[in-house]
Design an enzyme around this catalytic site. Structure first.
Site: not given
Ligand code: ASP
Length: 321
Positions: A14, A53, A85-86
């Site tokens: 993100t 991710s 963050t995932d």
């Molecule tokens: N969907 C995102 C990721 O790539 C979520 C994030 O980065 O906060 O993990």
């Protein structure tokens, strides 16, 4: 004192997502640096991955971790990895498995809001992560995760919320440190040295036990796997009707790690008389799977596998820093 050389590795997520009004774009690490109020002169940059991710495989995570190792070997004083963050805590833990806890600092960061949000959190998180990676206090702690002014260790960080900037907790300990301006404050002692993984064997299944789970389901899902992580309830309690299947699996050579939905530091299960069954020692089921993949990656010698597994899972008394 000379300014430390920090290398930024960008891997998508993100923090790198930008919507220009008609389409989504992935920002590079160089783009992310332009978002900072002052462009740091001591930061070099490269890109290792892009996109969400949740799509990263363990091989992708190993590739990111190995890039961290290479960057440190080539002379960087610290590394910042921007990441979705995932799965940020999983790549951070894979990096700990590859690198150990004594090198670094290595600081992962990301954001909960996209770059094109009116108030993005990415720039502050990145500035904080660079400051933490520049701090001598951040050494000897293994890879860290810095978001929302909080610093977590890779072993303890867990994403618990998708709706807030305060998305991570350290389980079960208080967070490792905080940062609000440019100097981090650590509340915890440095990490113990951890075992190192060379290869990660992929045929390890992770299954979450559920009320009413049958032995047939467990058998079907885990047959033929070299390793099984079963996430049970409470203090690694699994439904009693599954014990027979677990016994059969260990007799067939499957190494089993019993994890738990809530935190529990249970590690040794000698009372069961099953020499290749362990408790996850407070690691989440996802991280216990990575630890078991690393232990099985040592090769065909069971003693070596169990030795590394014990080192990785042992919470060293309470598992709290
Ligand atoms: N969907 C995102 C990721 O790539 C979520 C994030 O980065 O906060 O993990």
């Amino acid at each position: 004192m000379t300014t430390p050389h920090i290398h930024l590795l960008a891997s998508g997520g993100t923090i790198s997502s930008h919507h220009d009004g008609s389409d989504w774009h992935n920002l590079t690490g160089a783009d992310l640096l332009t978002r900072l109020d002052e462009s740091p002169t001591n930061v070099t940059v490269s890109d290792v991955a892009a996109g969400p991710s949740s799509s990263l495989s363990v091989d992708d995570m190993v590739a990111i971790a190995d890039e961290v190792v290479a960057v440190l070997a080539s002379g960087a004083d610290g590394v910042v990895v921007t990441h979705g963050t995932d799965t940020i805590e999983l790549t951070a833990y894979v990096t700990e498995l590859r690198l150990g806890t004594t090198a670094g600092p290595v600081v992962f960061t990301g954001s909960m809001r996209v770059d094109s949000h009116p108030e993005p959190d990415g720039p502050t998180n990145l500035r904080h992560a660079i400051a933490v990676a520049s701090s001598p206090q951040a050494r000897q702690r293994g890879p860290l995760i810095c978001l929302n002014g909080e610093i977590h260790t890779a072993r303890q960080a867990t994403k618990v919320d998708t709706t807030t900037l305060d998305a991570f907790v350290s389980i079960p300990a208080p967070i490792s440190g905080t940062i609000s301006t440019d100097d981090p404050t650590f509340h915890s002692t440095p990490s113990r040295p951890a075992g190192r993984a060379h290869d990660m064997r992929s045929d390890v299944v992770l299954i979450s036990a559920y009320p009413g789970m049958t032995a047939g389901h467990l058998h079907a899902a885990s047959a033929g796997a070299a390793g099984l992580v079963l996430e049970g309830f409470g203090d690694i309690n699994v439904p009693a009707n599954l014990w027979g299947t677990l016994l059969e699996l260990t007799e067939a050579g499957t190494i089993i790690v019993l994890a738990s939905r809530p935190f529990t530091p249970t590690f040794r299960l000698d009372g069961l008389g099953l020499p290749t069954v362990r408790g996850a020692g407070g690691l989440s089921a996802q991280k216990a799977r990575l630890a078991l993949m690393a232990a099985l990656g040592t090769g065909d010698h069971l003693a070596q596998t169990m030795e590394l597994l014990d080192e990785l899972l042992d919470p060293h008394e309470s598992g709290r820093e």
